[in-house]
Motif scaffolding. Sequence first.
Motif, PDB file in Angstrom:
ATOM      1  N   LYS A 177    -100.729  20.359   1.497  1.00  0.00           N
ATOM      2  CA  LYS A 177    -100.722  21.716   1.550  1.00  0.00           C
ATOM      3  C   LYS A 177    -101.748  22.337   2.713  1.00  0.00           C
ATOM      4  N   SER A 178    -102.855  21.632   2.751  1.00  0.00           N
ATOM      5  CA  SER A 178    -104.030  21.961   3.790  1.00  0.00           C
ATOM      6  C   SER A 178    -103.536  21.609   5.129  1.00  0.00           C
ATOM      7  N   LEU A 179    -102.664  20.474   5.424  1.00  0.00           N
ATOM      8  CA  LEU A 179    -101.946  20.345   6.711  1.00  0.00           C
ATOM      9  C   LEU A 179    -100.763  21.737   7.084  1.00  0.00           C
ATOM     10  N   VAL A 180    -100.347  22.182   6.182  1.00  0.00           N
ATOM     11  CA  VAL A 180     -99.391  23.229   6.160  1.00  0.00           C
ATOM     12  C   VAL A 180    -100.192  24.509   6.839  1.00  0.00           C
ATOM     13  N   GLU A 181    -101.408  24.521   6.058  1.00  0.00           N
ATOM     14  CA  GLU A 181    -102.482  25.634   6.272  1.00  0.00           C
ATOM     15  C   GLU A 181    -102.911  25.619   7.616  1.00  0.00           C
ATOM     16  N   LYS A 182    -103.137  24.464   8.196  1.00  0.00           N
ATOM     17  CA  LYS A 182    -103.586  23.950   9.424  1.00  0.00           C
ATOM     18  C   LYS A 182    -102.430  24.285  10.653  1.00  0.00           C
ATOM     19  N   GLY A 183    -101.342  24.541  10.234  1.00  0.00           N
ATOM     20  CA  GLY A 183    -100.182  24.690  11.336  1.00  0.00           C
ATOM     21  C   GLY A 183     -99.539  23.371  11.653  1.00  0.00           C
ATOM     22  N   GLN A 184    -100.015  22.256  10.919  1.00  0.00           N
ATOM     23  CA  GLN A 184     -99.205  21.003  11.185  1.00  0.00           C
ATOM     24  C   GLN A 184     -97.900  20.428  10.443  1.00  0.00           C
ATOM     25  N   THR A 185     -97.084  21.516  10.680  1.00  0.00           N
ATOM     26  CA  THR A 185     -95.820  21.119  10.159  1.00  0.00           C
ATOM     27  C   THR A 185     -94.798  20.704  10.853  1.00  0.00           C
ATOM     28  N   GLY A 186     -93.528  19.936  10.506  1.00  0.00           N
ATOM     29  CA  GLY A 186     -92.507  19.469  11.196  1.00  0.00           C
ATOM     30  C   GLY A 186     -93.247  18.021  11.409  1.00  0.00           C
ATOM     31  N   TYR A 187     -92.860  17.385  12.399  1.00  0.00           N
ATOM     32  CA  TYR A 187     -92.893  16.172  12.735  1.00  0.00           C
ATOM     33  C   TYR A 187     -93.383  15.684  14.523  1.00  0.00           C
ATOM     34  N   VAL A 188     -94.109  15.072  14.536  1.00  0.00           N
ATOM     35  CA  VAL A 188     -94.267  14.504  16.077  1.00  0.00           C
ATOM     36  C   VAL A 188     -93.445  13.539  16.692  1.00  0.00           C
ATOM     37  N   PRO A 189     -93.071  13.396  17.700  1.00  0.00           N
ATOM     38  CA  PRO A 189     -92.056  12.526  18.280  1.00  0.00           C
ATOM     39  C   PRO A 189     -92.333  11.028  17.794  1.00  0.00           C
ATOM     40  N   ALA A 190     -91.492  10.283  17.017  1.00  0.00           N
ATOM     41  CA  ALA A 190     -91.643   9.102  16.298  1.00  0.00           C
ATOM     42  C   ALA A 190     -91.807   7.800  17.616  1.00  0.00           C
ATOM     43  N   GLY A 191     -91.186   7.994  18.625  1.00  0.00           N
ATOM     44  CA  GLY A 191     -91.559   7.024  19.731  1.00  0.00           C
ATOM     45  C   GLY A 191     -90.095   6.878  20.556  1.00  0.00           C
ATOM     46  N   ILE A 192     -90.221   5.885  21.157  1.00  0.00           N
ATOM     47  CA  ILE A 192     -89.164   5.254  22.066  1.00  0.00           C
ATOM     48  C   ILE A 192     -87.628   5.082  21.290  1.00  0.00           C
ATOM     49  N   GLU A 193     -86.625   5.469  22.007  1.00  0.00           N
ATOM     50  CA  GLU A 193     -85.342   5.510  21.375  1.00  0.00           C
ATOM     51  C   GLU A 193     -84.975   4.020  21.052  1.00  0.00           C
TER      52      GLU A 193
END
Length: 319
Positions: free
Chosen positions: A290-306
């Motif tokens: 929940k604290s990560l949501v409050e910091k705006g760190q929602t969703g996902y960062v790119p996982a990597g090379i296809e």
Amino acid sequence: MSPNGSDRSPRRPMRRKLLQAMTAGLVLATATGCTWEDFPRLGMPTPTTEEAPRILSLWQGSWAAALATGVLVWGLILWSAFFHRRSRTKVEVPPQTRYNMPIEALYTVVPLIIVSVLFYFTARDESKLLDMSKKPDLTVNVVGFQWSWCFNYIENVDGSTGDAATDKNLAAIPNRYKEDFPANAGGVYTCGTPGDKNPQTGNPGPTLWLPEGKTVRFVLTSRDVIHSFWVVPFLMKQDVIPGHTNAFQVTPNQEGTFLGKCAELCGVDHSRMLFNVKVVSQERYEEHLKSLVEKGQTGYVPAGIEQTKHEKNRETNVL
């Protein structure tokens, strides 16, 4: 001078050097920081997952086999050196033996038996450790990059919308892992830098939070080169390969903050690829998300090379 006219005095310095070497070895063996309780682990840290004792047992068994082999080999070397040395009173050459078929067969068959036994136990334990037939309680996508780590929590978290199964940032993850993703998991993430530090311990690197007693599946992807994800007291590590997804799962059974590092030489700043793993109660874990949501760190960062073409073909065959 000795009675037979030979001078044995040079042997005395050799005896003193041998005594000094043995004393130094004894000091090195007894002056370490290990206690008697640490000795049975033979250098391994205390296991902190349900799966780690299996790895520790394999490690101890390998040491036992190596020590038994060492004792046998050194015993035979010393026996032949002492009991077949040239006599001081006889000058003739002892009988020479060119072939001994039983002995030659023995030192051919015994190593094959040793390797076969080690192979059996390694294959047995590896199949257990990499078994992912059990559905995990949560999934974490570990993203390695030069020179730190990102952690995508594949979770349903209030305040984060989306679907991990269709998210473009997770396109590098094979579909066979996405089948166990929660429905409509918007997710949250943590992304670190080498300069980050854990606020409690001061250890460098980002911190991955995990709940105690829950089965965690790590899905490992890379953005650039080959890394290796290693949580030291988990006693388990696996390569993080660009274009090829690896995965394993563990169940942490002890709360605490543990060290993690990259175990693959990945470039000039490889030594800075450190991270921390904080195992807490389920309640504290949910609070952290929940604290990560409050910091705006929602969703996902790119996982990597296809995925590479070869890897996609392998996935098709698996499915």
